[in-house]
Write a protein that holds these residues in place. Sequence first.
Motif, PDB file in Angstrom:
ATOM      1  N   ALA A 252       6.624  -6.172  -3.600  1.00 28.72           N
ATOM      2  CA  ALA A 252       5.283  -5.573  -3.676  1.00 28.72           C
ATOM      3  C   ALA A 252       5.274  -4.211  -2.973  1.00 28.72           C
ATOM      4  O   ALA A 252       4.740  -3.231  -3.497  1.00 28.72           O
TER       5      ALA A 252
ATOM      6  N   HIS B  85     -12.548  -5.697 -16.387  1.00 37.91           N
ATOM      7  CA  HIS B  85     -13.900  -5.866 -15.839  1.00 37.91           C
ATOM      8  C   HIS B  85     -14.256  -4.781 -14.828  1.00 37.91           C
ATOM      9  O   HIS B  85     -15.374  -4.734 -14.346  1.00 37.91           O
TER      10      HIS B  85
ATOM     11  N   VAL C 262      -5.423  -2.401  -3.374  1.00 43.92           N
ATOM     12  CA  VAL C 262      -4.596  -3.553  -3.020  1.00 43.92           C
ATOM     13  C   VAL C 262      -3.656  -3.254  -1.850  1.00 43.92           C
ATOM     14  O   VAL C 262      -3.184  -4.179  -1.188  1.00 43.92           O
TER      15      VAL C 262
ATOM     16  N   VAL D  84     -11.749  -7.285  -7.306  1.00 42.72           N
ATOM     17  CA  VAL D  84     -10.713  -7.115  -8.317  1.00 42.72           C
ATOM     18  C   VAL D  84     -10.501  -8.383  -9.122  1.00 42.72           C
ATOM     19  O   VAL D  84      -9.957  -8.337 -10.210  1.00 42.72           O
TER      20      VAL D  84
ATOM     21  N   LEU E 111      -7.503  -3.718 -15.513  1.00 41.38           N
ATOM     22  CA  LEU E 111      -8.431  -4.828 -15.308  1.00 41.38           C
ATOM     23  C   LEU E 111      -9.696  -4.493 -16.093  1.00 41.38           C
ATOM     24  O   LEU E 111     -10.419  -3.560 -15.738  1.00 41.38           O
TER      25      LEU E 111
ATOM     26  N   VAL F 136      -1.560  -7.926 -13.338  1.00 40.59           N
ATOM     27  CA  VAL F 136      -1.809  -6.504 -13.098  1.00 40.59           C
ATOM     28  C   VAL F 136      -1.770  -6.209 -11.600  1.00 40.59           C
ATOM     29  O   VAL F 136      -1.166  -5.230 -11.159  1.00 40.59           O
ATOM     30  N   LEU F 137      -2.380  -7.077 -10.805  1.00 37.49           N
ATOM     31  CA  LEU F 137      -2.406  -6.838  -9.358  1.00 37.49           C
ATOM     32  C   LEU F 137      -0.995  -6.818  -8.795  1.00 37.49           C
ATOM     33  O   LEU F 137      -0.656  -5.980  -7.955  1.00 37.49           O
ATOM     34  N   ARG F 138      -0.144  -7.756  -9.267  1.00 40.41           N
ATOM     35  CA  ARG F 138       1.247  -7.750  -8.810  1.00 40.41           C
ATOM     36  C   ARG F 138       1.915  -6.424  -9.198  1.00 40.41           C
ATOM     37  O   ARG F 138       2.637  -5.827  -8.407  1.00 40.41           O
ATOM     38  N   LEU F 139       1.646  -5.968 -10.438  1.00 40.53           N
ATOM     39  CA  LEU F 139       2.301  -4.752 -10.921  1.00 40.53           C
ATOM     40  C   LEU F 139       1.934  -3.536 -10.086  1.00 40.53           C
ATOM     41  O   LEU F 139       2.749  -2.637  -9.916  1.00 40.53           O
ATOM     42  N   VAL F 140       0.702  -3.481  -9.584  1.00 38.25           N
ATOM     43  CA  VAL F 140       0.326  -2.297  -8.815  1.00 38.25           C
ATOM     44  C   VAL F 140       0.606  -2.482  -7.318  1.00 38.25           C
ATOM     45  O   VAL F 140       0.151  -1.690  -6.499  1.00 38.25           O
ATOM     46  N   GLY F 141       1.370  -3.526  -6.976  1.00 33.26           N
ATOM     47  CA  GLY F 141       1.856  -3.626  -5.600  1.00 33.26           C
ATOM     48  C   GLY F 141       1.048  -4.509  -4.671  1.00 33.26           C
ATOM     49  O   GLY F 141       1.167  -4.389  -3.451  1.00 33.26           O
ATOM     50  N   ALA F 142       0.224  -5.414  -5.230  1.00 31.93           N
ATOM     51  CA  ALA F 142      -0.499  -6.340  -4.353  1.00 31.93           C
ATOM     52  C   ALA F 142       0.443  -7.429  -3.873  1.00 31.93           C
ATOM     53  O   ALA F 142       1.293  -7.900  -4.627  1.00 31.93           O
TER      54      ALA F 142
ATOM     55  N   ARG G 115       7.055  -1.592  -4.965  1.00 32.61           N
ATOM     56  CA  ARG G 115       6.291  -1.139  -6.134  1.00 32.61           C
ATOM     57  C   ARG G 115       5.255  -0.085  -5.771  1.00 32.61           C
ATOM     58  O   ARG G 115       4.832   0.700  -6.617  1.00 32.61           O
ATOM     59  N   ARG G 116       4.848  -0.076  -4.512  1.00 29.30           N
ATOM     60  CA  ARG G 116       3.887   0.956  -4.109  1.00 29.30           C
ATOM     61  C   ARG G 116       4.550   2.333  -4.047  1.00 29.30           C
ATOM     62  O   ARG G 116       3.878   3.350  -4.001  1.00 29.30           O
TER      63      ARG G 116
ATOM     64  N   GLN H 153      -3.935 -12.730 -16.281  1.00 30.68           N
ATOM     65  CA  GLN H 153      -3.696 -11.324 -16.596  1.00 30.68           C
ATOM     66  C   GLN H 153      -4.069 -10.442 -15.393  1.00 30.68           C
ATOM     67  O   GLN H 153      -3.347  -9.510 -15.042  1.00 30.68           O
ATOM     68  N   VAL H 154      -5.182 -10.764 -14.765  1.00 32.69           N
ATOM     69  CA  VAL H 154      -5.615 -10.000 -13.587  1.00 32.69           C
ATOM     70  C   VAL H 154      -4.540 -10.082 -12.504  1.00 32.69           C
ATOM     71  O   VAL H 154      -4.163  -9.070 -11.899  1.00 32.69           O
TER      72      VAL H 154
END
Lengths: 301, 225
Positions: free
Chosen positions: B74, B92, B105, A21, B90, A210-216, B77-78, A206-207
């Motif tokens: 976190a 990439h 994640v 990721v 993302l 985004v990872l924080r936003l999706v709950g990482a 948010r899940r 930015q990566v």
Amino acid sequence: MRALLDKLRGLTSPDSGADRVVPPTGFTARLTVFTSAAMAFLTIFALALSLASGRLATSWGDELARESTIRISAPAGQMAAQTAAALRVLEQTPGVASARALTPEEQQALLEPWFGPDLPVQTLPIPQLISVIESDEGYDSEGLRLRLSAEVPGAVLDEHTRWRRPLMVAAGRLRLLGWVSILLIGAATGAMVTLAANSALAANRQVITVLRLVGATDGYIAGAFVRRFTLRTLLGAGVGTLVGLLAVLLMPGDSGAGGFLTGLRFEGWHWLLPLLVPPLAAVVAYLATQMAARRVLGGLA
Amino acid sequence: MIELENVAYSYGSDALLTDMSLQLAPGAFHFLTGPSGAGKTTFLKLCYGALRPTEGRIRLFDQDLAQMGRDDVAFARRRIGVVHQDCQFLDHLPLAENIALPLTVSGQASPEQVDNLNELMSWVGLTDKYDALPPELSGGERQRAALARALILSPDVILADEPTGNVDWEMSQRLLRLLVELNKMGKTVMIATHDLMLIRAAKSLVSARNLRIANRTLQAAGVDL
Ligand SMILES: Nc1ncnc2c1ncn2[C@@H]1O[C@H](COP(=O)(O)OP(=O)(O)OP(=O)(O)O)[C@@H](O)[C@H]1O
Ligand SMILES: [Mg+2]
């Protein structure tokens, strides 16, 4: 579709997922590997230098044994009196642990290599030798010389091993400098990894968002970076250590004549010390990246 | 699920939102409207803990946001699926992996989830875009993908910021029906939108409340527009 299934299966191992990721950071990666290799190479030399100076200081220290000699040349009639006078002076000199006149047998043994066993020592006008062992604090050689010249005209103080003392101090200092260099190289490695990690973190801001936003969790995100930099440093340091060891191995061996220069190598279990360099470098990289990542993540929502 | 108590928020010195209170109950369906720049996106960000209120209190799943650590946020948010106005992919990673990102994640990626992913992809009409990179997609495709990602963890709450802004009428109806369907299954839904037609269309499907942000406050407004 097949490919996707395989990809998702690959994601089931959390590590490969976290590493995917975050996009690869090619240039920083290569720089990190190269720098840690160079640092490890330097560490090996600093280590060899430290250990060699340490060995030198120890062996010189043993050889010195804090011994000097007084030579008394006098007419046969005064020899005994002057020897006694010299011993008396030595007894009163602070810093002299012990002093004793060598017996005729001992003197003969010393001369034997040159003149053979049949030398009639008693009949020859050879000087009387007094062996002086100084205590830890040492005596004042100028003072001793003055007193001897006043009271024992035929006495000469020969401090045959004293000249090595400054060399021994220098060897000790060199060893210390070697260890300081190793510490500095370690700190520089930490700083370098911190810079590289910071730049990777900034490039991937930015990566990370985004990872924080999706709950990482922070641990998950930091882990992706920490794993990367730790492995790269380990790899680089491994290569650098290997090359450094090879270079030390290829140094000309100890022929006895070269002394310090040819002594720049590892001996016995000291060969194991360089093996600690890559794991230690990895630990430094781990801590540096962990701290850098936590700092950056702490500033995000 | 999500509670706001006299919440105020300001980016700088001027207050953008003041004295907002709301209880998002399980199974509720809300629209969030208001002029552009009124603070709808800001309000949603407060709801999923991306912004901390400058005043007042926010509770996420019975936890006080002020007391929650970063990991707690976190985990919360899940349970909240968010469709971001700017999608937040993302670039990439291929689309399918982007949609599966919440699974990745949270360590829940598993072959069983692939069925889930396939179903979602076909719901939003993106079955032929598995391997496309996000920048290669149209605005509408990105929005549909963002909705799919918001739903992949089957969250308790769905917050959608302009989820139909870039899609045609038919697709927006389809997405709305998907959200209504999920709401009937007990999910809480809040949709920020300018699209009055969408709100009107929803009226016949679900009993929705319309919240309007205007003059820095939150007002209940009728759905009879
Ligand atoms: N990060 C930020 N820093 C400073 N000001 C911001 C920031 N984000 C938003 N704003 C300002 O806050 C106000 C509300 O923005 P917000 O995005 O919440 O509006 P919105 O209701 O979602 O608008 P739209 O309908 O156009 O999406 C705007 O005036 C915007 O300029
Ligand atoms: Mg908005």
